[in-house]
Motif scaffolding. Structure first.
Motif, short mmCIF file in Angstrom:
data_model
loop_
_atom_site.label_atom_id
_atom_site.label_comp_id
_atom_site.label_asym_id
_atom_site.label_seq_id
_atom_site.Cartn_x
_atom_site.Cartn_y
_atom_site.Cartn_z
N MET A 1 0.20 -9.81 0.49
CA MET A 1 0.60 -8.97 1.60
C MET A 1 -0.58 -8.83 2.56
SD MET A 1 1.61 -4.95 1.70
CE MET A 1 3.29 -5.08 1.22
N THR A 2 -0.32 -8.90 3.84
CA THR A 2 -1.34 -8.68 4.85
C THR A 2 -1.14 -7.29 5.43
OG1 THR A 2 -1.46 -11.01 5.41
CG2 THR A 2 -2.28 -9.47 7.06
N VAL A 3 -2.21 -6.54 5.55
CA VAL A 3 -2.15 -5.17 6.06
C VAL A 3 -2.88 -5.14 7.39
CG1 VAL A 3 -2.78 -2.77 5.64
CG2 VAL A 3 -2.14 -4.24 3.72
N LEU A 4 -2.20 -4.69 8.44
CA LEU A 4 -2.83 -4.50 9.74
C LEU A 4 -3.14 -3.02 9.90
CD1 LEU A 4 -0.46 -6.67 11.95
CD2 LEU A 4 -2.71 -7.28 11.09
N GLY A 5 -4.32 -2.71 10.37
CA GLY A 5 -4.67 -1.30 10.51
C GLY A 5 -5.75 -1.09 11.55
N ASP A 6 -5.90 0.16 11.92
CA ASP A 6 -6.93 0.57 12.87
C ASP A 6 -8.12 1.07 12.08
OD1 ASP A 6 -8.54 1.74 14.76
OD2 ASP A 6 -6.93 2.80 15.76
N SER A 7 -9.20 0.33 12.07
CA SER A 7 -10.35 0.69 11.25
C SER A 7 -11.08 1.92 11.77
CB SER A 7 -11.32 -0.48 11.15
OG SER A 7 -11.87 -0.78 12.40
N ALA A 8 -10.80 2.35 12.98
CA ALA A 8 -11.48 3.53 13.53
C ALA A 8 -11.13 4.78 12.73
CB ALA A 8 -11.12 3.72 14.99
N TYR A 9 -9.97 4.80 12.11
CA TYR A 9 -9.52 5.98 11.38
C TYR A 9 -9.57 5.78 9.87
CZ TYR A 9 -8.00 7.27 15.99
OH TYR A 9 -7.98 7.56 17.31
N GLY A 10 -9.90 4.59 9.43
CA GLY A 10 -9.94 4.32 8.00
C GLY A 10 -11.32 4.54 7.44
N THR A 11 -11.38 4.65 6.12
CA THR A 11 -12.67 4.75 5.45
C THR A 11 -12.77 3.60 4.46
OG1 THR A 11 -11.80 6.16 3.69
CG2 THR A 11 -12.70 7.28 5.65
N ARG A 17 -9.51 -0.07 -2.04
CA ARG A 17 -8.35 -0.02 -2.94
C ARG A 17 -7.31 -1.07 -2.56
NH1 ARG A 17 -9.19 5.68 -2.75
NH2 ARG A 17 -7.51 5.91 -1.24
N LEU A 18 -7.09 -1.25 -1.26
CA LEU A 18 -6.14 -2.28 -0.81
C LEU A 18 -6.63 -3.66 -1.21
CD1 LEU A 18 -5.19 -0.85 2.69
CD2 LEU A 18 -3.61 -1.25 0.79
N ARG A 19 -7.94 -3.92 -1.00
CA ARG A 19 -8.52 -5.21 -1.38
C ARG A 19 -8.40 -5.44 -2.88
NH1 ARG A 19 -13.07 -3.89 1.06
NH2 ARG A 19 -12.76 -4.16 3.26
N ALA A 20 -8.71 -4.40 -3.67
CA ALA A 20 -8.65 -4.52 -5.13
C ALA A 20 -7.22 -4.79 -5.60
CB ALA A 20 -9.19 -3.25 -5.78
N ALA A 21 -6.24 -4.32 -4.84
CA ALA A 21 -4.83 -4.55 -5.19
C ALA A 21 -4.36 -5.93 -4.75
CB ALA A 21 -3.95 -3.46 -4.57
N GLY A 22 -5.26 -6.71 -4.14
CA GLY A 22 -4.92 -8.08 -3.76
C GLY A 22 -4.38 -8.24 -2.36
N HIS A 23 -4.50 -7.20 -1.54
CA HIS A 23 -4.01 -7.28 -0.17
C HIS A 23 -5.11 -7.85 0.74
CE1 HIS A 23 -0.52 -5.01 -1.35
NE2 HIS A 23 -1.28 -4.03 -1.79
N THR A 24 -4.72 -8.51 1.80
CA THR A 24 -5.65 -9.02 2.80
C THR A 24 -5.63 -8.07 3.98
OG1 THR A 24 -5.23 -11.29 2.13
CG2 THR A 24 -6.21 -10.97 4.31
N LEU A 25 -6.78 -7.50 4.30
CA LEU A 25 -6.85 -6.58 5.42
C LEU A 25 -7.22 -7.32 6.69
CD1 LEU A 25 -7.16 -4.78 2.87
CD2 LEU A 25 -8.41 -3.21 4.31
N VAL A 26 -6.48 -7.09 7.74
CA VAL A 26 -6.75 -7.72 9.02
C VAL A 26 -6.83 -6.60 10.06
CG1 VAL A 26 -5.88 -9.31 10.77
CG2 VAL A 26 -5.44 -9.77 8.36
N ILE A 27 -7.97 -6.49 10.68
CA ILE A 27 -8.18 -5.46 11.69
C ILE A 27 -8.28 -6.16 13.04
CG2 ILE A 27 -9.60 -3.53 12.43
CD1 ILE A 27 -8.36 -3.25 9.57
N LYS A 28 -7.31 -5.92 13.88
CA LYS A 28 -7.33 -6.52 15.21
C LYS A 28 -8.03 -5.55 16.15
CE LYS A 28 -4.49 -8.54 18.76
NZ LYS A 28 -3.15 -8.87 19.23
N THR A 29 -9.14 -6.00 16.69
CA THR A 29 -9.89 -5.15 17.61
C THR A 29 -9.53 -5.49 19.04
OG1 THR A 29 -11.72 -6.71 17.61
CG2 THR A 29 -11.83 -4.91 16.02
N PRO A 30 -9.55 -4.49 19.90
CA PRO A 30 -9.25 -4.78 21.31
C PRO A 30 -10.39 -5.59 21.92
CG PRO A 30 -9.93 -2.50 21.06
CD PRO A 30 -9.84 -3.08 19.68
N PRO A 31 -10.11 -6.38 22.93
CA PRO A 31 -11.19 -7.14 23.58
C PRO A 31 -12.16 -6.19 24.28
CG PRO A 31 -9.14 -7.36 24.82
CD PRO A 31 -8.81 -6.60 23.56
#
Length: 65
Positions: A1-11, A17-31
């Motif tokens: 599973m790929t997870v899209l998220g805003d890293s500004a609000y994440g820790t 935990r998402l990585r350890a569960a086997g998920h791929t984190l993708v953070i799309k940053t604005p230009p």
């Protein structure tokens, strides 16, 4: 599973935990954009943490701290 998220609000803990569960984190940053037309962005400055300096596009350096 790929997870899209805003890293500004994440820790690091939820992301780890998402990585350890086997998920791929993708953070799309604005230009990056100039605040002032014709101005600079953060990538135009050189930050050297080891030396404790920041250098502007004109080549002037300042001590950090």
């Amino acid at each position: 599973m790929t997870v899209l998220g805003d890293s500004a609000y994440g820790t690091g803990d939820p992301r780890e935990r998402l990585r350890a569960a086997g998920h791929t984190l993708v953070i799309k940053t604005p230009p990056l954009r100039e605040v002032v037309p014709g101005g600079f962005t953060i990538v135009d400055f050189r930050i050297d943490p080891a030396a404790g300096t920041a250098t502007c596009p004109a080549g002037r350096s300042a001590n950090l701290g």
